[in-house]
Scaffold this active site. Structure first.
Site, PDB file in Angstrom:
ATOM      1  N   ASP A 186     -14.507  87.204  63.671  1.00  0.00           N
ATOM      2  CA  ASP A 186     -15.725  87.462  62.911  1.00  0.00           C
ATOM      3  C   ASP A 186     -16.797  88.098  63.780  1.00  0.00           C
ATOM      4  O   ASP A 186     -16.688  88.139  65.012  1.00  0.00           O
ATOM      5  CB  ASP A 186     -16.262  86.151  62.327  1.00  0.00           C
ATOM      6  CG  ASP A 186     -15.341  85.553  61.289  1.00  0.00           C
ATOM      7  OD1 ASP A 186     -14.612  86.312  60.641  1.00  0.00           O
ATOM      8  OD2 ASP A 186     -15.358  84.313  61.132  1.00  0.00           O
ATOM      9  N   TYR A 229      -8.203  78.967  70.591  1.00  0.00           N
ATOM     10  CA  TYR A 229      -9.623  79.320  70.623  1.00  0.00           C
ATOM     11  C   TYR A 229     -10.377  78.269  71.421  1.00  0.00           C
ATOM     12  O   TYR A 229      -9.974  77.095  71.463  1.00  0.00           O
ATOM     13  CB  TYR A 229     -10.209  79.358  69.212  1.00  0.00           C
ATOM     14  CG  TYR A 229      -9.875  80.584  68.404  1.00  0.00           C
ATOM     15  CD1 TYR A 229     -10.735  81.681  68.379  1.00  0.00           C
ATOM     16  CD2 TYR A 229      -8.716  80.651  67.650  1.00  0.00           C
ATOM     17  CE1 TYR A 229     -10.444  82.803  67.617  1.00  0.00           C
ATOM     18  CE2 TYR A 229      -8.410  81.775  66.889  1.00  0.00           C
ATOM     19  CZ  TYR A 229      -9.282  82.846  66.882  1.00  0.00           C
ATOM     20  OH  TYR A 229      -8.992  83.955  66.134  1.00  0.00           O
TER      21      TYR A 229
END
Length: 255
Positions: A51, A109
């Protein structure tokens, strides 16, 4: 011939990975550079869509092209054109059947947050400052509830196009370290794949629990109710650390 790239970027000034008509994106920059290098339009695919504002230490991309340039030297060709906040760390040839999106086995992540009396400019671009110090023991206990295969519907922001919300989380590790004037927490999540904003929601819930919130993970997993969980953390604290394909993509020593 198919090629694979290992890409690193500071996502602060990008509107995410996926190419958009008017905004600056990672895919757009890579494809613009590729057209200059190969003299033709080149479609570059990423292992996933980060994003706006999300960073990557090791995003994997692939593309097809015809070139006499040795595969390991393609990275240098890109880096002569790309802006300083986007770099190709390594490049290599890949099997024609390789799909950097569908072939991924695991992704990791890391979410970074810190506590200090004031914003710290050397950390603030890649981590979020917290209003108080979270309790590491409480966070780690809650993190264990997330491991395994679950329906993570409650951990997905609206707007997701995923066909199923069932995912497997292999591990959630939380490390605390001392930094100048304070402390930093790194939440590393490894899974088979992630829903829209899933890791940022996980980070928000774990940090909230560390700051005294009643544990809502169990109820959220059972009911799929997003309101059981804390707020979604800002994008700037999130970084894609690794994409695992079950095999080495880049020969050792070819950098």
């Amino acid at each position: 011939m198919r090629y694979v790239l290992l890409v690193s970027y500071d996502g602060t000034d990008f509107a995410g990975f996926q190419k958009q008509p008017r905004d600056r994106t990672v895919q757009g920059e890579l494809e613009g550079a590729a057209e200059q290098i190969f003299g033709a339009s080149v479609k570059i695919t990423g292992s996933g869509r980060t994003d706006a504002g999300v960073h990557a230490l090791a995003q994997v991309c692939c593309f097809d092209a015809q070139t006499p340039v040795p595969a390991a030297k393609i990275a240098a060709c890109f880096n002569r054109i790309l802006p300083p906040d986007l770099r190709v760390v390594q490049s290599a040839a890949a099997p024609e059947t390789f799909d950097c999106t569908r072939s991924a086995k695991r992704k990791t992540y890391c979410y970074s947050a810190y506590y200090a009396p004031a914003d710290l400019p050397l950390f603030d671009r890649f981590a979020v400052r917290l209003p108080q110090k979270p309790d590491l023991k409480a966070m780690r206990a809650a993190a264990e509830l997330l491991e395994g295969e679950h329906d993570f519907k409650a951990f997905c922001a609206s707007g997701s196009s995923a066909k199923t919300s069932v995912r497997t989380v292999y591990s959630v590790k939380i490390d605390e370290q001392t930094i100048p004037h304070g402390a930093m927490w790194k939440i590393s999540v490894c899974g088979s794949g992630f829903l829209y904003n899933m890791v940022r929601i996980i980070a928000g819930e774990l940090i909230a629990i560390g700051c005294g919130k009643r544990e809502g993970i169990t109820a959220a997993l059972e009911t799929g109710a997003r309101e059981r969980l804390a707020k979604t953390m800002p994008a700037k604290g999130l970084c894609l650390m690794n994409v695992d394909y079950g095999a080495e993509l880049f020969p050792a020593g070819e950098e």
